[in-house]
Design a protein around this motif. Structure first.
Motif, PDB file in Angstrom:
ATOM      1  N   SER A  66      -7.524 -47.871 -35.762  1.00 50.54           N
ATOM      2  CA  SER A  66      -8.313 -48.857 -35.005  1.00 50.54           C
ATOM      3  C   SER A  66      -7.400 -49.611 -34.047  1.00 50.54           C
ATOM      4  CB  SER A  66      -8.994 -49.827 -35.967  1.00 50.54           C
ATOM      5  OG  SER A  66      -8.062 -50.330 -36.921  1.00 50.54           O
ATOM      6  N   PRO A  67      -6.802 -48.906 -33.064  1.00 47.86           N
ATOM      7  CA  PRO A  67      -5.832 -49.540 -32.174  1.00 47.86           C
ATOM      8  C   PRO A  67      -6.400 -50.683 -31.360  1.00 47.86           C
ATOM      9  CG  PRO A  67      -6.461 -47.369 -31.346  1.00 47.86           C
ATOM     10  CD  PRO A  67      -7.012 -47.490 -32.717  1.00 47.86           C
ATOM     11  N   ASP A  68      -7.691 -50.638 -31.050  1.00 51.64           N
ATOM     12  CA  ASP A  68      -8.294 -51.712 -30.256  1.00 51.64           C
ATOM     13  C   ASP A  68      -8.210 -53.056 -30.979  1.00 51.64           C
ATOM     14  OD1 ASP A  68      -8.887 -49.825 -28.384  1.00 51.64           O
ATOM     15  OD2 ASP A  68     -11.023 -49.700 -28.842  1.00 51.64           O
ATOM     16  N   GLU A  69      -8.105 -53.034 -32.285  1.00 51.50           N
ATOM     17  CA  GLU A  69      -8.053 -54.279 -33.047  1.00 51.50           C
ATOM     18  C   GLU A  69      -6.670 -54.923 -33.015  1.00 51.50           C
ATOM     19  OE1 GLU A  69     -11.626 -52.996 -36.139  1.00 51.50           O
ATOM     20  OE2 GLU A  69      -9.619 -53.402 -36.916  1.00 51.50           O
ATOM     21  N   GLU A  70      -5.711 -54.259 -32.360  1.00 50.76           N
ATOM     22  CA  GLU A  70      -4.381 -54.839 -32.202  1.00 50.76           C
ATOM     23  C   GLU A  70      -4.220 -55.532 -30.856  1.00 50.76           C
ATOM     24  OE1 GLU A  70      -1.113 -52.552 -33.724  1.00 50.76           O
ATOM     25  OE2 GLU A  70      -2.476 -51.172 -34.753  1.00 50.76           O
ATOM     26  N   GLY A  71      -5.326 -55.732 -30.151  1.00 48.14           N
ATOM     27  CA  GLY A  71      -5.299 -56.466 -28.894  1.00 48.14           C
ATOM     28  C   GLY A  71      -4.527 -55.727 -27.821  1.00 48.14           C
ATOM     29  N   GLU A  72      -3.806 -56.473 -27.001  1.00 45.99           N
ATOM     30  CA  GLU A  72      -3.079 -55.855 -25.898  1.00 45.99           C
ATOM     31  C   GLU A  72      -1.832 -55.112 -26.366  1.00 45.99           C
ATOM     32  OE1 GLU A  72      -0.761 -58.577 -23.256  1.00 45.99           O
ATOM     33  OE2 GLU A  72      -1.801 -60.146 -24.380  1.00 45.99           O
ATOM     34  N   TRP A  73      -1.512 -55.205 -27.657  1.00 41.10           N
ATOM     35  CA  TRP A  73      -0.321 -54.551 -28.183  1.00 41.10           C
ATOM     36  C   TRP A  73      -0.706 -53.381 -29.087  1.00 41.10           C
ATOM     37  CZ3 TRP A  73       3.833 -55.645 -25.584  1.00 41.10           C
ATOM     38  CH2 TRP A  73       3.959 -56.897 -24.977  1.00 41.10           C
ATOM     39  N   ALA A  74      -1.697 -52.602 -28.656  1.00 42.79           N
ATOM     40  CA  ALA A  74      -1.991 -51.353 -29.350  1.00 42.79           C
ATOM     41  C   ALA A  74      -0.779 -50.437 -29.235  1.00 42.79           C
ATOM     42  CB  ALA A  74      -3.216 -50.688 -28.729  1.00 42.79           C
ATOM     43  N   PRO A  75      -0.566 -49.549 -30.208  1.00 41.37           N
ATOM     44  CA  PRO A  75       0.638 -48.712 -30.196  1.00 41.37           C
ATOM     45  C   PRO A  75       0.803 -47.939 -28.895  1.00 41.37           C
ATOM     46  CG  PRO A  75      -0.482 -48.522 -32.306  1.00 41.37           C
ATOM     47  CD  PRO A  75      -1.397 -49.313 -31.408  1.00 41.37           C
ATOM     48  N   GLY A  76       2.053 -47.873 -28.413  1.00 39.28           N
ATOM     49  CA  GLY A  76       2.371 -47.122 -27.215  1.00 39.28           C
ATOM     50  C   GLY A  76       2.491 -45.633 -27.496  1.00 39.28           C
ATOM     51  N   ALA A  77       2.822 -44.873 -26.456  1.00 43.77           N
ATOM     52  CA  ALA A  77       2.817 -43.413 -26.564  1.00 43.77           C
ATOM     53  C   ALA A  77       3.837 -42.906 -27.576  1.00 43.77           C
ATOM     54  CB  ALA A  77       3.084 -42.804 -25.191  1.00 43.77           C
ATOM     55  N   ALA A  78       5.053 -43.453 -27.557  1.00 42.53           N
ATOM     56  CA  ALA A  78       6.075 -42.988 -28.496  1.00 42.53           C
ATOM     57  C   ALA A  78       5.702 -43.352 -29.932  1.00 42.53           C
ATOM     58  CB  ALA A  78       7.434 -43.576 -28.132  1.00 42.53           C
ATOM     59  N   SER A  79       5.147 -44.544 -30.121  1.00 42.12           N
ATOM     60  CA  SER A  79       4.711 -44.951 -31.462  1.00 42.12           C
ATOM     61  C   SER A  79       3.602 -44.054 -31.970  1.00 42.12           C
ATOM     62  CB  SER A  79       4.235 -46.411 -31.443  1.00 42.12           C
ATOM     63  OG  SER A  79       5.314 -47.301 -31.244  1.00 42.12           O
ATOM     64  N   CYS A  80       2.689 -43.651 -31.094  1.00 43.20           N
ATOM     65  CA  CYS A  80       1.600 -42.764 -31.508  1.00 43.20           C
ATOM     66  C   CYS A  80       2.139 -41.413 -31.954  1.00 43.20           C
ATOM     67  CB  CYS A  80       0.596 -42.599 -30.364  1.00 43.20           C
ATOM     68  SG  CYS A  80      -0.441 -44.056 -30.073  1.00 43.20           S
ATOM     69  N   TRP A  81       3.149 -40.928 -31.229  1.00 47.33           N
ATOM     70  CA  TRP A  81       3.772 -39.662 -31.638  1.00 47.33           C
ATOM     71  C   TRP A  81       4.333 -39.782 -33.046  1.00 47.33           C
ATOM     72  CZ3 TRP A  81       8.719 -38.637 -33.277  1.00 47.33           C
ATOM     73  CH2 TRP A  81       9.082 -37.290 -33.386  1.00 47.33           C
TER      74      TRP A  81
END
Length: 478
Positions: free
Chosen positions: A40-55
């Motif tokens: 649920s990345p949208d629930e982390e506000g403007e600091w949703a995980p970036g591309a490297a973190s998603c990997w």
């Protein structure tokens, strides 16, 4: 007799089985345990995980599922609203207990508080635990009962409390699951991996997952006695490289302390490394008590700072094309591996915020998207420290000279030659500042400044003087 028939363990950034208090709590209180991850990345506000973190997250979740299956369990994956997903899982499984380990970012604290209240109102027992830190952010206060803003007294107060820490607990041998497992979303459906495969360097450098974390800890432990002297050398493997594993909770700080015997340091290197874990604790302490600092300076004077708005210097910095070799080496290491040596992080951050006069948030957001260890607390502390606007910050007039830093910490030029091969053939004396090389030397080395390698995008001495003048002007504003 266990008090619950079925419990849900809500995994977040605690992707391990060892020393996981939420998992242990569920296993002790319930007959059946259902491990769950909700994307649920949208629930982390403007600091949703970036591309490297998603990997990293994709591979860490895959590893966690494999570890669970080895103990008779599995990971159930859902996506969407965390509360809605939990409620659906409760209906599907009849669970009466939900456990999780706490996170401390502002948006997540607010979300989790609302979820705990909503579950309690529905008659569901909800328990949260600490798995990420040695001490909770609210556990340490100064004599005025206020949060600390300076590291040294904070860490002194924290160390005084460390003797009471519980020892790390082993992973459960078996995790009893339900007779009928609820449906699970395939991990691939979360779209965490890049569609254009730029991640080869990350896969070459890292092994996400608890096994990778424990292997990295063992590797560091073998060399830990070198830490105090080697940690500032980007050309050597002198750091622990545990930061992404810590961020995703594949290992906890108590485990690190236990293995390295850091609760009673026996060497300068272990004491030095303990302080680095302390800085991580301090970062979470600050973000918890000053949540606005994720986007605004702690030192309010810097809200009136006149940052440069040109995108061109920022783009050159992001691409590692500034013409300053140590800066470019760091930015290219970051892009290729998803990580950058801490000494070089300070150098590139100082260059961006002070020599280029670019807002620290621009750097923080770039790091957020490209670092595999992108951690909001650490990222915020690091950038505000370097920019001079945060807690215990480096004085604004302390401006790293990238040439002197490179000469001191990359003395053999190995780091720069690896990441900036365009200038690798230059004689040693010119590698750190190729613009100082005579034209015949450049020609003989195959270097054409402005063509094969950029000329510096800014004059280091002149930009330093401009930054200091701007700081002096800011101090006189009402």
């Amino acid at each position: 007799m266990k008090s619950h028939r079925t419990a849900i363990v809500w995994f977040r950034r605690d992707l391990r089985l060892t020393d996981n208090p939420a998992l242990r709590c569920a296993a002790e209180q319930a007959t059946h345990v259902i491990p769950v991850f909700i994307h649920s990345p949208d629930e982390e506000g403007e600091w949703a995980p970036g591309a490297a973190s998603c990997w990293w997250l994709h591979h860490s979740l895959s590893a966690l599922d494999a570890d669970l299956r080895g103990r008779g369990s599995r990971l159930i994956v859902r996506q969407g609203s965390a509360l809605s997903s939990l409620r659906q899982l409760i209906r599907d499984t009849g669970a009466t207990l939900v456990t999780w380990n706490r996170l401390y970012e502002p948006a997540i604290v607010a979300r989790d508080t609302a979820i705990k209240t909503a579950l309690g109102d529905s008659g569901i027992e909800a328990e949260s635990h600490n798995a990420a830190l040695l001490l909770e952010p609210w556990a340490i206060k100064n004599v005025q009962q206020q949060p600390y803003r300076v590291f040294t007294p904070f860490w002194r107060a924290a160390v005084a409390k460390l003797d009471g820490l519980p020892s790390p607990r082993p992973a459960p041998r078996r995790i009893p699951g339900p007779e009928d497992w609820p449906a699970s979303t395939p991990l691939s459906k979360l779209d965490l991996l890049p569609k254009i495969r730029w991640d080869a360097g990350l896969a070459e450098r890292w092994q996400p997952g608890e096994a990778g974390a424990l292997e990295q800890l063992d590797s560091f432990a073998d060399e830990a006695d070198r830490y105090s002297t080697a940690r500032d050398r980007p050309d050597e493997s002198g750091t622990s490289s545990l930061s992404p594993h810590l961020h995703f909770g594949e290992i906890g700080p108590r485990q690190i302390f236990a293995q390295l015997h850091l609760l009673s340091p026996s060497s300068d290197s272990l004491a030095t490394y303990a302080r680095e874990i302390g800085w991580r604790e301090f970062a979470h302490h600050l973000l918890f008590h000053f949540p606005h600092t994720a986007t605004k300076p702690l030192d309010v004077r810097f809200e009136r700072w006149s940052w440069q708005r040109s995108r061109k210097p920022l783009a050159a910095w992001q691409r590692g094309l500034t013409g300053i070799p140590i800066v470019d080496a760091g930015m290219r290491e970051l892009w290729h591996t998803g990580w950058m040596h801490n000494r070089v992080r300070m150098i590139v951050a100082s260059f961006l915020t002070k020599n280029l006069q670019t807002h620290w948030l621009q750097g923080a957001r770039w790091f957020w998207d490209t670092l595999v260890d992108a951690d909001l607390a650490n990222n915020t502390l690091g950038w505000q420290w370097t920019a001079g606007c945060g807690a215990d910050a480096a004085p604004y007039y302390r401006i790293f000279n990238p040439v002197l830093q490179a000469e001191k910490f990359d003395p053999h030029r190995h780091y720069i030659r690896r990441w900036v091969p365009e200038i690798a053939a230059l004689p040693d004396r010119f590698v750190h500042q190729p613009w100082s090389a005579p034209e015949p030397v450049l020609e003989q080395s195959g270097v054409k400044l402005g063509k094969s390698y950029p000329k510096p995008i800014v004059d280091l001495r002149e930009s330093r003087e401009q930054a200091l003048a701007a700081y002096e002007a800011m101090k006189t504003l009402p």
